[in-house]
Design an enzyme around this catalytic site. Structure first.
Site, short mmCIF file in Angstrom:
data_model
loop_
_atom_site.label_atom_id
_atom_site.label_comp_id
_atom_site.label_asym_id
_atom_site.label_seq_id
_atom_site.Cartn_x
_atom_site.Cartn_y
_atom_site.Cartn_z
N SER A 144 0.86 -1.18 0.00
CA SER A 144 0.00 0.00 0.00
C SER A 144 0.90 1.23 0.00
CB SER A 144 -0.86 -0.01 1.27
OG SER A 144 -1.42 1.27 1.48
N TYR A 157 -1.68 0.25 10.21
CA TYR A 157 -1.73 -0.33 8.85
C TYR A 157 -0.41 -0.06 8.13
CZ TYR A 157 -3.54 -1.00 4.06
OH TYR A 157 -3.75 -1.41 2.76
P1 NDP Z 1 -11.04 -6.34 0.99
O1 NDP Z 1 -11.32 -5.95 2.38
O2 NDP Z 1 -12.05 -6.08 -0.07
O3 NDP Z 1 -10.65 -7.90 0.92
C1 NDP Z 1 -9.76 -8.44 1.84
C2 NDP Z 1 -9.62 -9.91 1.56
O4 NDP Z 1 -8.71 -10.47 2.54
C3 NDP Z 1 -10.91 -10.66 1.66
O5 NDP Z 1 -11.01 -11.62 0.62
C4 NDP Z 1 -10.82 -11.37 3.00
O6 NDP Z 1 -11.51 -12.60 2.95
C5 NDP Z 1 -9.32 -11.62 3.10
N1 NDP Z 1 -8.86 -11.81 4.47
C6 NDP Z 1 -8.76 -10.88 5.44
N2 NDP Z 1 -8.37 -11.46 6.60
C7 NDP Z 1 -8.21 -12.78 6.34
C8 NDP Z 1 -7.86 -13.91 7.14
N3 NDP Z 1 -7.58 -13.79 8.43
N4 NDP Z 1 -7.81 -15.12 6.55
C9 NDP Z 1 -8.11 -15.27 5.24
N5 NDP Z 1 -8.45 -14.24 4.44
C10 NDP Z 1 -8.52 -13.02 5.00
O7 NDP Z 1 -9.64 -5.66 0.62
P2 NDP Z 1 -9.00 -5.12 -0.74
O8 NDP Z 1 -9.37 -5.98 -1.88
O9 NDP Z 1 -9.24 -3.67 -0.76
O10 NDP Z 1 -7.45 -5.28 -0.39
C11 NDP Z 1 -6.63 -6.29 -0.95
C12 NDP Z 1 -5.19 -5.91 -0.60
O11 NDP Z 1 -4.85 -4.67 -1.19
C13 NDP Z 1 -4.96 -5.77 0.91
O12 NDP Z 1 -3.71 -6.31 1.27
C14 NDP Z 1 -4.95 -4.24 1.10
O13 NDP Z 1 -4.18 -3.87 2.22
C15 NDP Z 1 -4.33 -3.77 -0.21
N6 NDP Z 1 -4.66 -2.39 -0.57
C16 NDP Z 1 -5.96 -2.03 -0.86
C17 NDP Z 1 -6.25 -0.71 -1.22
C18 NDP Z 1 -7.64 -0.27 -1.54
O14 NDP Z 1 -7.85 0.95 -1.75
N7 NDP Z 1 -8.61 -1.14 -1.60
C19 NDP Z 1 -5.19 0.32 -1.30
C20 NDP Z 1 -3.87 -0.18 -0.98
C21 NDP Z 1 -3.65 -1.48 -0.64
P3 NDP Z 1 -12.49 -13.18 4.10
O15 NDP Z 1 -13.04 -12.03 4.88
O16 NDP Z 1 -13.50 -13.94 3.30
O17 NDP Z 1 -11.59 -14.08 4.88
#
Ligand code: NDP
Length: 246
Positions: A144, A157
């Site tokens: 990020s 974060y």
């Molecule tokens: P979302 O919140 O939409 O999705 C997060 C995903 O991570 C979900 O599929 C969730 O699945 C999974 N997840 C979280 N915790 C766990 C766990 N303990 N075990 C298994 N799976 C887990 O996030 P984004 O798509 O926005 O983010 C994806 C990546 O991109 C992240 O690393 C985020 O930090 C990074 N990012 C995003 C930005 C944005 O603007 N969206 C900007 C910069 C970076 P479930 O809950 O089903 O387990």
């Protein structure tokens, strides 16, 4: 689609929604068999339906990434079934809380570190031997812009993403003389649930959509990629930094 990943074995964490879900769909559409990891089974099943409808194939892995022995079992299962892994995307993550550092609850701090850093280390530990067995292993760690800024209230974060980047860069240096390539990605602000939690007043329609963001990440998984230890900025659609060997 052009079948650029025909026959490749890929694993994407956080595949139930957001960027990871779209990335899994793109990989499958390009011909990869995709291991889709997340906790929400219903969302994984919907993803599987979409992948199959387009003629792709996937293995669903309902797993909490805080279940570290579960990560090890996943690595062992992929080893037994394929003897290698071609693509690993450590995409799952959580925001934790936006808060003055001194006000963060210990439980929140520890869970966010465990999700965004420790689980990535466990994935690397479990999957590195399999990625090295591939003729062109590709690892992508989802970072990020927060890792490089010091915005007030984003400290937790930001610290997790900076720590994950450090792991990724060291891993790239360790594997420099192998066929494995390890890179970091800054997706930039993207219309997902995480972004909506961080910025509740924002209109998601004004943001890049996860599908388009994921499309720009696909080239980092291709066997033709040369770069390692670098940070790919999705918005700029290019690597921003210069690799510094350790
Ligand atoms: P979302 O919140 O939409 O999705 C997060 C995903 O991570 C979900 O599929 C969730 O699945 C999974 N997840 C979280 N915790 C766990 C766990 N303990 N075990 C298994 N799976 C887990 O996030 P984004 O798509 O926005 O983010 C994806 C990546 O991109 C992240 O690393 C985020 O930090 C990074 N990012 C995003 C930005 C944005 O603007 N969206 C900007 C910069 C970076 P479930 O809950 O089903 O387990």
């Amino acid at each position: 689609m052009t079948g650029q990943l025909d026959g490749r074995i890929a694993l994407v964490t956080g595949a139930s929604r957001g960027i990871g879900c779209e990335l899994a769909e793109h990989f499958a559409a390009e011909g990869a068999h995709v291991y889709c990891v997340a906790r929400t089974v219903g969302a994984l099943e919907e993803l599987d339906d979409r992948i199959k409808a387009k003629g792709g194939s996937a293995t669903l892995v309902p797993l909490d990434l805080l279940d570290y022995p579960g990560i090890d079992r996943l690595g062992a299962a992929i080893h037994e079934r394929h003897g290698k892994l071609d693509i690993m995307v450590a995409n799952a993550g959580m925001l934790g809380v936006l808060s003055p550092i001194g006000h963060i609850e210990a439980k929140t701090f520890e869970k966010t570190m465990a999700t965004n850093v420790t689980s990535v280390w466990r994935l690397i530990r479990s999957l590195d031997p399999l990625l090295r067995k591939s003729d062109a292993g590709r690892a992508i760690l989802m970072s990020s812009g927060a890792a490089h800024s010091a915005k007030a209230y984003w400290g937790l974060y930001a610290a997790t993403k900076a720590a994950m980047e450090a792991l990724g860069r060291s891993w790239a240096n360790e594997t420099m003389n192998t066929a494995l390539r390890v890179n970091l990605v800054n997706p930039g602000a993207t219309a997902t649930r995480m972004r909506a939690t961080a910025m509740p007043g924002e209109d998601p329609k004004t943001l890049p959509q996860p599908r388009d963001v994921a499309a720009r990440i696909v080239p980092l998984a291709l066997p033709s990629l040369q770069e390692t230890g670098r940070l790919f900025d999705v918005r700029e659609n290019r690597f921003l930094d210069v690799h510094m060997p350790g």
